[in-house]
Design an enzyme around this catalytic site. Structure first.
Site, mmCIF file in Angstrom:
data_model
loop_
_atom_site.group_PDB
_atom_site.id
_atom_site.type_symbol
_atom_site.label_atom_id
_atom_site.label_comp_id
_atom_site.label_asym_id
_atom_site.label_seq_id
_atom_site.Cartn_x
_atom_site.Cartn_y
_atom_site.Cartn_z
ATOM 1 N N TYR A 141 -10.675 -6.278 10.510
ATOM 2 C CA TYR A 141 -11.941 -6.403 9.784
ATOM 3 C C TYR A 141 -11.770 -7.537 8.778
ATOM 4 O O TYR A 141 -10.658 -7.836 8.366
ATOM 5 C CB TYR A 141 -12.303 -5.098 9.050
ATOM 6 C CG TYR A 141 -11.128 -4.416 8.385
ATOM 7 C CD1 TYR A 141 -10.562 -4.916 7.203
ATOM 8 C CD2 TYR A 141 -10.550 -3.277 8.938
ATOM 9 C CE1 TYR A 141 -9.477 -4.300 6.601
ATOM 10 C CE2 TYR A 141 -9.451 -2.662 8.339
ATOM 11 C CZ TYR A 141 -8.922 -3.180 7.168
ATOM 12 O OH TYR A 141 -7.846 -2.582 6.579
ATOM 13 N N ASN B 238 -3.708 -5.531 -2.324
ATOM 14 C CA ASN B 238 -4.044 -6.498 -1.273
ATOM 15 C C ASN B 238 -5.516 -6.923 -1.321
ATOM 16 O O ASN B 238 -6.057 -7.389 -0.318
ATOM 17 C CB ASN B 238 -3.701 -5.932 0.108
ATOM 18 C CG ASN B 238 -3.317 -7.031 1.092
ATOM 19 O OD1 ASN B 238 -2.832 -8.090 0.684
ATOM 20 N ND2 ASN B 238 -3.538 -6.793 2.373
ATOM 21 N N ARG B 239 -6.139 -6.777 -2.473
ATOM 22 C CA ARG B 239 -7.460 -7.366 -2.738
ATOM 23 C C ARG B 239 -7.427 -8.133 -4.047
ATOM 24 O O ARG B 239 -8.434 -8.613 -4.509
ATOM 25 C CB ARG B 239 -8.546 -6.277 -2.827
ATOM 26 C CG ARG B 239 -8.756 -5.444 -1.582
ATOM 27 C CD ARG B 239 -9.350 -6.239 -0.430
ATOM 28 N NE ARG B 239 -9.523 -5.409 0.767
ATOM 29 C CZ ARG B 239 -8.572 -5.137 1.648
ATOM 30 N NH1 ARG B 239 -7.360 -5.650 1.485
ATOM 31 N NH2 ARG B 239 -8.823 -4.388 2.702
ATOM 32 N N TYR C 99 -1.610 1.191 9.495
ATOM 33 C CA TYR C 99 -1.225 1.208 10.873
ATOM 34 C C TYR C 99 -2.294 0.524 11.697
ATOM 35 O O TYR C 99 -3.397 0.301 11.184
ATOM 36 C CB TYR C 99 -1.050 2.670 11.373
ATOM 37 C CG TYR C 99 -2.313 3.501 11.245
ATOM 38 C CD1 TYR C 99 -3.177 3.643 12.335
ATOM 39 C CD2 TYR C 99 -2.650 4.117 10.043
ATOM 40 C CE1 TYR C 99 -4.330 4.405 12.222
ATOM 41 C CE2 TYR C 99 -3.805 4.870 9.933
ATOM 42 C CZ TYR C 99 -4.645 5.010 11.024
ATOM 43 O OH TYR C 99 -5.800 5.744 10.893
ATOM 44 N N HIS D 220 0.841 -1.203 0.000
ATOM 45 C CA HIS D 220 0.000 0.000 0.000
ATOM 46 C C HIS D 220 0.874 1.249 0.000
ATOM 47 O O HIS D 220 1.754 1.408 0.853
ATOM 48 C CB HIS D 220 -0.934 -0.008 1.220
ATOM 49 C CG HIS D 220 -1.992 -1.063 1.111
ATOM 50 N ND1 HIS D 220 -2.312 -1.910 2.140
ATOM 51 C CD2 HIS D 220 -2.787 -1.401 0.064
ATOM 52 C CE1 HIS D 220 -3.275 -2.742 1.725
ATOM 53 N NE2 HIS D 220 -3.579 -2.446 0.486
ATOM 54 N N ALA D 221 0.598 2.134 -0.943
ATOM 55 C CA ALA D 221 1.478 3.262 -1.217
ATOM 56 C C ALA D 221 1.718 4.169 -0.006
ATOM 57 O O ALA D 221 2.843 4.591 0.251
ATOM 58 C CB ALA D 221 0.884 4.075 -2.376
ATOM 59 N N ARG D 222 0.674 4.453 0.742
ATOM 60 C CA ARG D 222 0.784 5.494 1.774
ATOM 61 C C ARG D 222 1.382 5.001 3.089
ATOM 62 O O ARG D 222 1.619 5.797 4.004
ATOM 63 C CB ARG D 222 -0.610 6.054 2.059
ATOM 64 C CG ARG D 222 -1.586 5.022 2.622
ATOM 65 C CD ARG D 222 -2.986 5.558 2.626
ATOM 66 N NE ARG D 222 -3.969 4.548 2.999
ATOM 67 C CZ ARG D 222 -5.283 4.715 2.869
ATOM 68 N NH1 ARG D 222 -5.758 5.846 2.394
ATOM 69 N NH2 ARG D 222 -6.126 3.762 3.234
ATOM 70 N N GLU D 223 1.624 3.701 3.213
ATOM 71 C CA GLU D 223 2.097 3.148 4.489
ATOM 72 C C GLU D 223 3.628 3.227 4.528
ATOM 73 O O GLU D 223 4.333 2.222 4.499
ATOM 74 C CB GLU D 223 1.564 1.716 4.638
ATOM 75 C CG GLU D 223 0.041 1.697 4.669
ATOM 76 C CD GLU D 223 -0.601 0.334 4.454
ATOM 77 O OE1 GLU D 223 0.099 -0.688 4.554
ATOM 78 O OE2 GLU D 223 -1.819 0.297 4.203
ATOM 79 N N GLU E 154 0.754 -4.979 11.076
ATOM 80 C CA GLU E 154 0.322 -3.586 10.929
ATOM 81 C C GLU E 154 1.130 -2.803 11.955
ATOM 82 O O GLU E 154 0.874 -2.890 13.157
ATOM 83 C CB GLU E 154 -1.172 -3.435 11.231
ATOM 84 C CG GLU E 154 -2.071 -4.163 10.263
ATOM 85 C CD GLU E 154 -2.527 -3.295 9.090
ATOM 86 O OE1 GLU E 154 -2.203 -2.086 9.057
ATOM 87 O OE2 GLU E 154 -3.205 -3.840 8.220
ATOM 88 N N HIS F 215 2.529 -3.873 6.845
ATOM 89 C CA HIS F 215 1.564 -2.790 6.588
ATOM 90 C C HIS F 215 1.571 -1.783 7.744
ATOM 91 O O HIS F 215 2.319 -1.910 8.697
ATOM 92 C CB HIS F 215 0.153 -3.378 6.446
ATOM 93 C CG HIS F 215 -0.033 -4.217 5.235
ATOM 94 N ND1 HIS F 215 -0.688 -3.775 4.125
ATOM 95 C CD2 HIS F 215 0.350 -5.489 4.954
ATOM 96 C CE1 HIS F 215 -0.707 -4.726 3.197
ATOM 97 N NE2 HIS F 215 -0.076 -5.781 3.679
ATOM 98 N N ARG G 58 -3.431 4.924 -1.877
ATOM 99 C CA ARG G 58 -3.290 3.557 -1.355
ATOM 100 C C ARG G 58 -2.965 2.524 -2.446
ATOM 101 O O ARG G 58 -2.128 1.642 -2.249
ATOM 102 C CB ARG G 58 -4.619 3.181 -0.688
ATOM 103 C CG ARG G 58 -4.802 1.705 -0.341
ATOM 104 C CD ARG G 58 -6.158 1.505 0.339
ATOM 105 N NE ARG G 58 -6.510 0.111 0.522
ATOM 106 C CZ ARG G 58 -6.184 -0.607 1.597
ATOM 107 N NH1 ARG G 58 -5.488 -0.055 2.572
ATOM 108 N NH2 ARG G 58 -6.541 -1.867 1.710
#
Ligand code: T4F
Ligand code: ZN
Length: 245
Positions: free
Chosen positions: A184, A81-82, A134, A6-9, A206, A132, A64
């Site tokens: 989730y 990641n989907r 957070y 994920h780009a923003r992590e 995470e 990942h 993301r």
């Protein structure tokens, strides 16, 4: 181990870099690291989502997905990641404009194809870590098979030990358990695919924090986050060495 799905992590690619530096520079002086590197091969993917990560530096810090184009929409990007072939799109979004767009089919994305091909051609991979942010949770696979076999208890026990080791440095609290229980429910995630593919020791981390800075984790937290995460990973890798399969 993969980072930067994920780009923003941003703390995730930072950790992969730290891991390589720390592993190579403590080899020979740190007993455990020396044993690990003498007995295991680590494959580190520092940034899986390269174009997405780059885009967070240039245009949108909170992007993301990757940046792939779709014929049917002007919205860009797939949530990598989907996009894995594990219950693909049962829970992800079919709308290209959504943050969890699962793509047009399983493994439609080059990044995912490259990763799964690598895993398929390296059938001796025993442990997989996907990094990942957070939430501060250590996630074990949520798979129906696993729930009815002893491995679920074993993975949870390892997760317990690893979060304990992590907390020993700065007392950072981590939860652990299946994704559905501590975070989730999701589908099409890399962790479930790799697990279904026969990698028994599978953990999604995470990293920090729990939402104060969120994806914009403060610079002062990068080093401590890397240091404590290293303890969890060393714990897990040590366990693997003692329990070969
Ligand atoms: C958030 C956790 C909850 O979902 O692939 C961080 C989380 C994230 C959303 C919440 C979102 C776009 C992995 C993943 C649900 C587990 C393997 C609305 C986003 C959608 C904000 C997905 N989730 O960004 C508290 C707020 C932060 N990081 S993540 O994407 O790496 N999580 C978990 C995969 N079973
Ligand atoms: Zn992520």
């Amino acid at each position: 181990m993969d980072c930067g799905i994920h780009a923003r992590e941003w703390i995730s690619p930072a950790f992969c870099q730290w891991f390589v530096k720390e592993a190579t520079s403590t080899y020979g002086s740190d007993n455990l690291m020396t044993t690990l590197l003498d007995n295991l091969v680590f494959y580190v993917v520092p940034v899986l989502n390269v174009d997405g990560y780059s885009y967070t530096w240039t245009n949108d810090r909170l992007w993301r997905k990757n940046r792939s184009k779709h014929l049917s929409s002007s919205c860009l990007g797939v949530d990598l990641n989907r996009n894995f072939d594990a219950g693909w799109c049962k829970l992800g979004s079919k709308n290209p404009c959504d943050e969890t767009f699962c793509g047009t089919e399983a493994e439609s994305e080059l990044e995912v194809k490259a990763l799964t091909n690598f895993i398929r051609t390296h059938s001796d991979i025993k442990l997989y870590l996907t990094i990942h942010a957070y939430a501060q949770v250590l996630i074990v696979p949520y798979s129906y098979d696993c729930k009815t076999t002893p491995c679920h208890d074993e993975l949870n026990e390892i997760a317990k030990g690893a979060t304990h080791a992590l907390a020993s440095l700065y007392n950072t609290k981590y939860n652990y358990g299946t994704g559905a229980t501590v975070l989730y429910p999701t589908s099409g995630v890399s962790g479930d695919w790799s697990y279904d593919h026969g990698i028994k020791y599978l953990f999604t981390l995470e990293l920090r924090d729990v939402g104060h800075y969120g994806f914009l984790l403060a610079e002062s937290q990068i080093r401590p986050t890397c240091k404590e995460t290293m303890l969890a990973i060393k714990y897990i890798a040590k366990y693997l060495l003692a329990h070969p399969y």
